[in-house]
Design an enzyme around this catalytic site. Sequence first.
Site, PDB file in Angstrom:
ATOM      1  N   LYS A  76      33.748 -15.534   3.548  1.00  0.00           N
ATOM      2  CA  LYS A  76      33.014 -15.052   2.362  1.00  0.00           C
ATOM      3  C   LYS A  76      33.589 -13.814   1.528  1.00  0.00           C
ATOM      4  CE  LYS A  76      27.819 -13.876   2.033  1.00  0.00           C
ATOM      5  NZ  LYS A  76      26.617 -13.586   2.652  1.00  0.00           N
ATOM      6  N   SER A 151      22.722 -16.316   1.514  1.00  0.00           N
ATOM      7  CA  SER A 151      23.741 -16.143   0.507  1.00  0.00           C
ATOM      8  C   SER A 151      24.998 -16.580   0.830  1.00  0.00           C
ATOM      9  CB  SER A 151      23.626 -14.639   0.359  1.00  0.00           C
ATOM     10  OG  SER A 151      24.260 -13.873   1.422  1.00  0.00           O
ATOM     11  N   SER A 175      20.925 -15.226   5.661  1.00  0.00           N
ATOM     12  CA  SER A 175      22.205 -15.610   4.832  1.00  0.00           C
ATOM     13  C   SER A 175      23.178 -16.411   5.545  1.00  0.00           C
ATOM     14  CB  SER A 175      22.817 -14.372   4.332  1.00  0.00           C
ATOM     15  OG  SER A 175      21.950 -14.233   3.087  1.00  0.00           O
TER      16      SER A 175
END
Lengths: 484, 477, 95
Positions: A76, A151, A175
């Site tokens: 990420k 997210s 997330s």
Amino acid sequence: MPHRHSLTTLRDMLRQREISSSELTRHFLDRIARYDDLNAFITVQEETAMASAQRADKHLSNGEYGPLTGVPIAHKDIFCTRDILTTCGSKMLRNFIAPYDATVVERLADAGSVLTGKTNMDEFAMGSSNETSYFGPVRNPWNRERVPGGSSGGSAAAVAARLVPGATGTDTGGSIRQPAAFCGLTGLKPSYGRVSRYGMIAFASSLDQGGPLARSAMDAALLLKCMAGFDRRDSTSMAHDTADIDGALKINLRGLRIGLPTEFFDDSVNPTVLTRVREALAVFEELGASLVDIALPNSRAGIPCYYVIAPAEASSNLSRFDGVRFGHRSEQATNLQELYEYSRAEGFGEEVKRRILIGTYALSAGYYDAYYLKAQRIRRLIAQDFSKAFEQCDIIAGPTAPTTAFGLGEKTQDPVAMYLNDIFTNTVNLAGLPGLSIPAGPDDSGLPVGMQLIGQFMDEGRLLGAAHRFQQVTDWHQRAPEGF
Amino acid sequence: MTWEIVIGLEVHAQLMTHSKIFSGASTAYGAQPNTQACAVDVGLPGVLPVMNREAALMAARFGLAVGATINRVSVFARKNYFYPDLPKGYQISQFEIPVVSGGTLEIHTPEGEKTIRITRAHLEEDAGKSLHEQFHGMTGIDLNRAGTPLLEIVSEPDMRSPAEAVAYLRKLHSLVRTLEICDGNMQEGSFRCDANISIRRHGDKTLGTRTELKNINSFRFVERALHHEIERQIAVVEDGGDIIQETRLYDPERDQTRSMRSKEEAHDYRYFPDPDLPPLVISEADLEQLRDELPELPDARLARFISDYDLGADEAVQLTSQKEIADYYENAVTKADGETRLTANWINGELMAWLNRCNTAFTDSPVSPTMLGQLVKRIQDKTISGKIAKEVFQAMWNGEGSADDVIASRSLTQITDSSAIEQVVSDVIARFPDQSEQIRAGQEKVIGFLVGQVMKATSGKANPQAVNDILKKQLLN
Amino acid sequence: MSISKKDVEHVAHLARIRVAPDELTRYQEGLANILELMAQMQDCNTDGVEPMAHPQDIALRLREDRVTEINERSSFQKGAPLVEDGLYLVPRVIE
């Protein structure tokens, strides 16, 4: 078609020299390029990935390997990576080359993994749909008109589309788990302190945890083992070894008590989601587990509590983005105040600004007690609810999110509706507990439903073990979206 | 004067750790800009603070020394504000629960001992430095100092005059140096002081509106700056005006205080517990060890100097005002054959004068404690007179060796052989018949003149007491 | 618990985020909606409950006082917006 194999299988194939890391990495890089319409990646590190694959091959040919040698993964874009763009999904950091590696990045590199690139995400991890990214929304491989969740939407889409066998994510209020649910993956938010936060760009420091997004509990366990462990650079890192994780994969579910919070099974949840979760629970019962009704009476207050604490911490954490030492600096500033105000106004997107403003408000003179302190008290009540519940059960289960993946643009105009996605996940962060989302079958339109398992502090081994047993007798986790 | 002055001080003492409070970067002073600012100090995205154990122990050591409560659990909080030398946009400090609460410090005033209460002392990180010159109208930011550990020591508004404030400050300065937690270097900013000042009519119970005075970083400035601010406040009030609560800056060049408009904006620091740092816990075992290792404190040393060395209160206060002076004294006195008071006189007198004149620190004195002690011993055993000793001292200062070396090389040994002195005395009486006659006639004061003549004739080497005795014997018997 | 435009401007100033006049209403509405959500906290009785700042019940770990960091200025300043002679430059700060 190597991408069909699980991460654990690929690791074994590499060790047995059935495939080389160079071939495997090339294969995944090609897929990343081919499916770039998903917008899952912000940065693809083709050259460095191939170079590190070649190094991995050399090691493998010498019979030297670590737990992940030669396995391609993605991070990420919230994790700092030395000499590689680290944007956090924000215009603010669109040119930021991190001068150091996050601990998680360092550990996964030490384990031998090959970094293919950095995945898209909601800006500064603030979002539940991956639509707040400066780099554009990510599409859900199960249906390109749907969001992948957020997210960690880029990591989830990448793993679901088989662009990488596993990826890292971070979870502040859901997330990792919600995108895992929306994309049919196994995603783990570890106990607070299990995974170092050093080098992970902070959103809400008392809630943030890094964790794996993978296709199975077994793969997630393997990634977790490589990511986790004590880090002297993080004062909240716990000295807790990871040996329990291996052992847990062999657990027997006989006698396991699964608590079902009445608050998680009410009519706010999509009925199909509830049906899939109940069916999955029936499988657990067949495996020997027993179901007990429990109560988490303060869970309703979780959303407002979370949306005070997380923005309050964020408002402070994001103050360092001021246009002075790194990141975006406004061209139109003529004095110091303008430098701050314009740089931040231009560099941050609307949702980030909204959360900074609300967090600033909650901490400001005259409102601190009514908002921040009140939320901190509710936080304790929520944590106490879990402690009491765990007197009656070993793990807690329920839906990960109230719905399956919703449409792109469906909730962007209504932040509060977006926030409600976190209703079953963010209390877990508030209490610092581990939470795992596993696929529990499709809804009526074929979109994956996620079931969440919540464990006691530092008991993610048991969660992974229970999920692994479930995945030995079901195949939801092996389903791939059509066309991938 | 109808006004009572009320002063409280906030002192920022940089703790003498090797590394910063939350990072492993060096705290050494004077490095090239930003070369001692690591990722944590620069506040790069993703970095986290890790607390320096020594800084915590130093704070506790201070607390023990002032008889304060050491809070077993204290909390780090974020103080949020934007300033270019504050890299994270917040300062890690302590707010609701500081590491040290309470405590007192005794100061010496003309009216006697006075107790100043300490409100609290808390740990925090220092900010960087803004350099306003030489960048074509821009400000340069150096973050080397960012993250240096500070102990902020806050007093109650217990001081009633600038002199008391200075006495408190000196006492605190001496204490932190004795404890070896702060080097006290005010020029380098290791020991900084802000003052809160207000005035009220004698007898008033409530405090007047206060102003905060910043940038008073030498003992000399403190007193002057406070005087100016007090005079300004009195003038304002006596003109029928009101004191505005504000921050003022002392400008030593113009010798005045002025309002800092940039700081006038209402502060809303939005303190909250730092989520990156669990509560600081100081264990009973650590406290026990700190208690055992506590050095002799200035007050105890003062008392011991008075009782063991038979010194007067004033000279003892002066000797214990700085750890270095007290150490110097105790080292010198061991060589001075028990001459405790004479040694004290020499330190408080000649040595201090030379140090001041040459702007030299005690620790850098070219006359070492041993050298001074030996000098005192030569006075005591009458090898030289006090007057000759000054010449010897100057020679030692200029690097001519020990007292004995100088006495030998310059042949300064006192003439104690009375027959030699008697001869010179006879000569002098013969050369100054008028004066001798006056003495015989009872004008004994004139004897000083003849003593001077004898000393002159012996280049000062005759023992003045012996000369005196012999003169009297020859003239009056 | 509504929020005025003036409140929004004040908070935006504290947070050093420029909110243009034409954005003010939008932010005001957005914040008002969130505040309405936050108001739900009032349903929860928290009398006598200690605030919880950390999810773990641990004491601060302390590090030995050793210098472990080296000078990395050039690496840190490579991407900095404006640097001269090793200093970060900002518009002049007036005191």
